[in-house]
Design an enzyme around this catalytic site. Structure first.
Site, PDB file in Angstrom:
ATOM      1  N   HIS A   1       0.874  -1.092  -0.035  1.00 20.42           N
ATOM      2  CA  HIS A   1       0.003   0.065  -0.012  1.00 20.42           C
ATOM      3  C   HIS A   1       0.840   1.191   0.007  1.00 20.42           C
ATOM      4  O   HIS A   1       0.640   2.165  -0.784  1.00 20.42           O
ATOM      5  CB  HIS A   1      -1.065  -0.140   1.171  1.00 20.42           C
ATOM      6  CG  HIS A   1      -1.802   1.035   1.244  1.00 20.42           C
ATOM      7  ND1 HIS A   1      -3.173   1.113   1.228  1.00 20.42           N
ATOM      8  CD2 HIS A   1      -1.362   2.346   1.750  1.00 20.42           C
ATOM      9  CE1 HIS A   1      -3.589   2.485   1.303  1.00 20.42           C
ATOM     10  NE2 HIS A   1      -2.599   3.185   1.645  1.00 20.42           N
ATOM     11  N   GLU A   2       1.835   1.237   1.076  1.00 22.24           N
ATOM     12  CA  GLU A   2       2.561   2.564   1.109  1.00 22.24           C
ATOM     13  C   GLU A   2       3.523   2.707  -0.035  1.00 22.24           C
ATOM     14  O   GLU A   2       3.995   3.665  -0.804  1.00 22.24           O
ATOM     15  CB  GLU A   2       3.420   2.608   2.278  1.00 22.24           C
ATOM     16  CG  GLU A   2       2.637   2.513   3.346  1.00 22.24           C
ATOM     17  CD  GLU A   2       1.445   3.602   3.587  1.00 22.24           C
ATOM     18  OE1 GLU A   2       1.612   4.424   3.059  1.00 22.24           O
ATOM     19  OE2 GLU A   2       0.645   3.116   4.233  1.00 22.24           O
TER      20      GLU A   2
ATOM     21  N   PHE B   1      -9.007  15.271  12.281  1.00 26.37           N
ATOM     22  CA  PHE B   1      -8.483  16.332  13.059  1.00 26.37           C
ATOM     23  C   PHE B   1      -6.964  16.775  12.581  1.00 26.37           C
ATOM     24  O   PHE B   1      -6.638  17.528  11.827  1.00 26.37           O
ATOM     25  CB  PHE B   1      -8.867  16.837  14.292  1.00 26.37           C
ATOM     26  CG  PHE B   1      -8.546  18.058  14.828  1.00 26.37           C
ATOM     27  CD1 PHE B   1      -9.095  19.100  14.452  1.00 26.37           C
ATOM     28  CD2 PHE B   1      -7.879  18.381  16.264  1.00 26.37           C
ATOM     29  CE1 PHE B   1      -8.775  20.410  14.826  1.00 26.37           C
ATOM     30  CE2 PHE B   1      -7.305  19.683  16.706  1.00 26.37           C
ATOM     31  CZ  PHE B   1      -7.932  20.677  16.212  1.00 26.37           C
ATOM     32  N   ALA B   2      -6.274  15.729  13.273  1.00 25.56           N
ATOM     33  CA  ALA B   2      -4.913  16.192  13.108  1.00 25.56           C
ATOM     34  C   ALA B   2      -4.333  15.200  11.925  1.00 25.56           C
ATOM     35  O   ALA B   2      -3.239  15.240  11.634  1.00 25.56           O
ATOM     36  CB  ALA B   2      -4.270  15.640  14.424  1.00 25.56           C
TER      37      ALA B   2
END
Length: 747
Positions: A527-528, A661-662
């Site tokens: 995947h990466e 959020f982060a």
């Protein structure tokens, strides 16, 4: 940024989106963070930051040429600045020597220089490429590269001193980003280009850059008046601070929890690899006598440790303790930079939810019956901390597959060899070790050179595979070091070559054995690598849309999820799966079982992703802070439609849901499912041609490279997909791959 995460899958951060995307067009992470699959949570492709560093190597013909400054060093009375590695020209970033002490003086000197460069640009700007875009790219690149170095080190080599230094200069960095993003002279120059006769002579990539810069300037508040702009900037500063702090709090809470165990009965059922890792952790914590056989053992919330507990620990109380610890850890402008609208995203999610619901209900019924037959657990007494344990037992029973027994067939060296062979077959590239050419941040990090068919280098990448819970955040991600760019060429003719890093958190070597991977960890590496390929194989010379830059958020997961499909391809898998001691190939019957197990609990896994995506959109489009509902009420409400078993009333997973959020996926978590449709449909082109037809596979692989991987953000992703596939995408292949094709839908 990301592969699927479950209690049996490792996490990938992919991308982390910055509100100043012209400064950091894609901040993965995955992170590239990549998706939260099943019951384990984290990021995938982190942030696509860039990195900078001094030159520690002689000029090599095979090395890229980079510089953190495009003009002479800043004049300053600080005698330490000339030796600051953040302010030097470089061949490759000096990750081995950049320290917290370099951050404050280095970033401040850089910002001072960039302020001067921006003043000059605004004073002399003209609506032309040489007078606008080229100097703008140089300003952007210098900051993104320098900040990328320190931010990357914070992710993989975290220290209190580095955190404090970054936290101190971050407001100054954001202030400059806001000034650049709200520059009216630059905005007006882009508008003038768009409205001028030269518009028709621009390339597609150049038009995309102009349109993107205009859109981003509006989103960054360029049209706001003084008071409103001040308020906007104040909010942006606070969001940046809170986002940074949020991620740190999640990491700290995860690191803080650990359980010291001396009684082997408490950890009965844990596989040998998990016990060895737990003993190794205990040794690192000062218990020098710890062994895998006799303990003591320390178990943490770090993915390899946590996943083993939830899947294999027979001690139900231990599973409950870890599950509770995990879930108690801590106006939309996002859609303007995506392929989909809110309506289109919600339509897709509902179609997939409908296709998944009945299958998920049946999954739970199967699990309850199996658990009752095996352990006399009451049918209605199956709790959250039981699901992964009994799902693993049912999978073992149904398919006669044990993840731990498969590990010896998936040693990291063999997996990487097989992955690189696949890349050669599909895309015509060669990947060779280049350890020692570039400094690294940890001795386990590998460095590679990517060559085209002529033997010339076209890219480089780092690979950091192992979990280091004391200093490295969880998950897996691909991150940009530097991007391809003709403007930033060192000789004015050949483009600067791209560099990436791939970061995972898999089980490290234990007891003299190589890193033996689960099949899910294999998927994570594939995947990466898919993210890295899109960064490295780009043919865009315009740096602002090269690689993953400028690609709409909901399309950027296409290459990464596409690469996962090859883990189930017989020739690919059999080339990887060699027993690390005997060299024996994975037995054919085991491969067939892996293939059959691919759709195991597909409905449940799909619903989990749909829950996260639906919750994310609900919070960002309809939730009213201070209204009648809390965010946890919204979680419970959304879960009624997307989860067969509702979350615990005290579940506070939202407090560590970094993606919204982060993690950079605010109002965009649906992107994983959107991109899954694209990636499955792309892989079906190979299936249609015949996966056993090597000539056809190579031909389509080259076409994939020349479109999906090469065009970057220089063309709209839907047009790129149509150029590759010959038509618009359909969810049929995704439903078929998931075993859910009995329900048809149209994306």
């Amino acid at each position: 940024m990301a592969s699927r995460i479950s209690l049996s899958r490792s996490i990938h951060p992919i991308l982390k989106r910055s509100p100043y995307s012209h400064l950091a067009p894609k901040q993965f992470p995955k992170s590239h963070p990549c998706p939260l699959w099943s019951s384990s949570f984290s990021f995938c492709l982190q942030s696509f930051h860039k990195s900078t560093a001094p030159s520690f190597f002689p000029s090599l013909s095979s090395s890229p040429c980079y510089a953190s400054f495009s003009s002479p060093s800043v004049a300053t009375p600080d005698d330490t600045l000339p030796s600051n590695p953040l302010l030097q020209d470089f061949e490759f970033p000096p990750f081995d020597i950049v320290d917290a002490k370099h951050v404050r003086p280095g970033i401040r000197a850089l910002l001072k220089k960039l302020e001067s460069d921006l003043d000059e640009l605004e004073r002399t700007v003209e609506p032309s490429w040489p007078k606008l875009v080229e100097p703008l790219e140089k300003i952007i690149d210098q900051l993104v590269v320098a900040w990328g170095v320190i931010n990357h080190l914070k992710s993989v080599k975290d220290t209190p001193e580095l955190r404090a230094a970054i936290e101190e200069v971050q407001p100054e960095k954001v202030k400059f980003q806001l000034r650049l993003g709200q520059s009216k002279p630059i905005y007006n120059a882009f508008k003038a280009i768009q409205d001028s006769p030269q518009w028709q002579s621009l390339s597609n990539a150049q038009k995309r850059i102009v349109e993107s810069q205009i859109k981003e300037a509006v989103l960054n508040g360029v049209a706001l008046e003084d008071d409103k702009r001040k308020e906007f900037n104040k909010i942006q500063q606070e969001l940046e601070r809170l986002s940074q702090k949020f991620g740190e709090n999640v990491l700290d809470a995860t690191k803080k929890f650990e359980k010291f165990i001396t009684d082997e009965k408490e950890i009965e059922g844990l596989p040998a690899t998990a016990l060895a890792l737990a003993a190794q952790t205990a040794v690192s914590k000062g218990h020098k006598e710890a062994t895998a056989e006799n303990g003591p053992w320390i178990i943490t919330l770090d993915a390899p440790s946590f996943i083993s507990v939830m899947q294999h620990a027979q001690n139900r109380d231990l599973r409950e303790e870890f599950y509770r610890a995990y879930v108690l850890v801590l106006q939309v402008v996002s859609m303007a930079t995506k392929m989909a609208t809110v309506q289109k995203a919600e339509e897709l999610l509902e179609k997939l939810r409908t296709a998944s619901w009945d299958a998920a209900v049946q999954d739970m019924e199967d699990l309850k019956i199996f658990a009752k037959n095996q352990s006399a657990i009451e049918v209605n007494d199956l709790s959250h901390w039981d699901i992964s344990f009994w799902a693993e037992r049912l999978r073992e029973s149904r398919y006669n597959i044990n993840e731990e027994e498969l590990r010896p067939y998936f040693s990291l060296p063999k997996v990487m060899d097989g992955l690189f062979n696949l890349a050669n077959t599909l895309f015509g590239i060669d990947i060779e070790p280049a350890d020692g050419l570039a400094p690294v941040w940890n001795n386990d990090v590998r460095f590679y050179r990517v060559k085209d068919c002529s033997g010339s280098p076209i890219a480089y990448f780092y690979f950091d595979p192992y979990s280091r819970p004391s200093e490295k955040r969880g998950g897996a991600w691909m991150d940009e070091v530097v991007s391809r760019s003709l403007v930033l060429s060192c000789n004015g003719t050949a483009p600067r070559l791209p560099i990436a890093h791939m970061v995972c958190n898999q089980t490290p070597p234990v007891g003299g054995k190589p890193s033996l991977m689960t099949f899910r960890e294999v998927e994570t590496v594939f995947h990466e690598f898919g993210h890295a390929l899109q960064h490295m194989l780009t043919k865009q010379d315009e740096g602002l849309v090269a690689g993953i830059r400028g690609i709409e958020w909901d399309a950027v997961e296409l290459p990464s999820q596409f690469m996962e499909n090859w883990c189930y391809h017989r020739e690919t898998l059999m080339g990887i799966a060699k027993h690390y001691v005997t060299g024996e190939t994975l037995p054919e019957d085991v491969y067939l079982k892996l293939l059959a197990a691919r759709t195991f609990r597909a409905g449940s896994l799909s619903l989990r992703q749909l829950k996260f995506a639906s919750l994310d959109l609900e919070l960002h489009t309809r939730y009213i802070p201070g209204g009648s509902e809390t965010i946890f009420d919204v979680d419970q409400r959304v879960s009624k439609r997307t989860q067969v078993i509702p979350p615990l009333p005290e579940d506070r997973f939202l407090c560590s849901f970094s993606h919204i959020f982060a993690g950079g996926y605010a109002a965009g978590y649906y992107s994983y499912k959107w991109a899954e449709v694209l990636s499955a449909d792309a892989f079906s082109a190979f299936e249609d041609a015949g996966l056993d037809d090597s000539k056809a596979v190579k031909e389509i692989g080259r076409k994939f490279r020349e479109t999906i991987l090469a065009l970057g953000g220089g063309k709209a992703p839907l047009k790129v997909f149509v150029e590759f596939r010959g038509r618009e995408p359909s969810p049929e292949a995704l439903l078929r791959h998931s075993g859910l094709s009995s329900v048809t839908a149209s994306a």
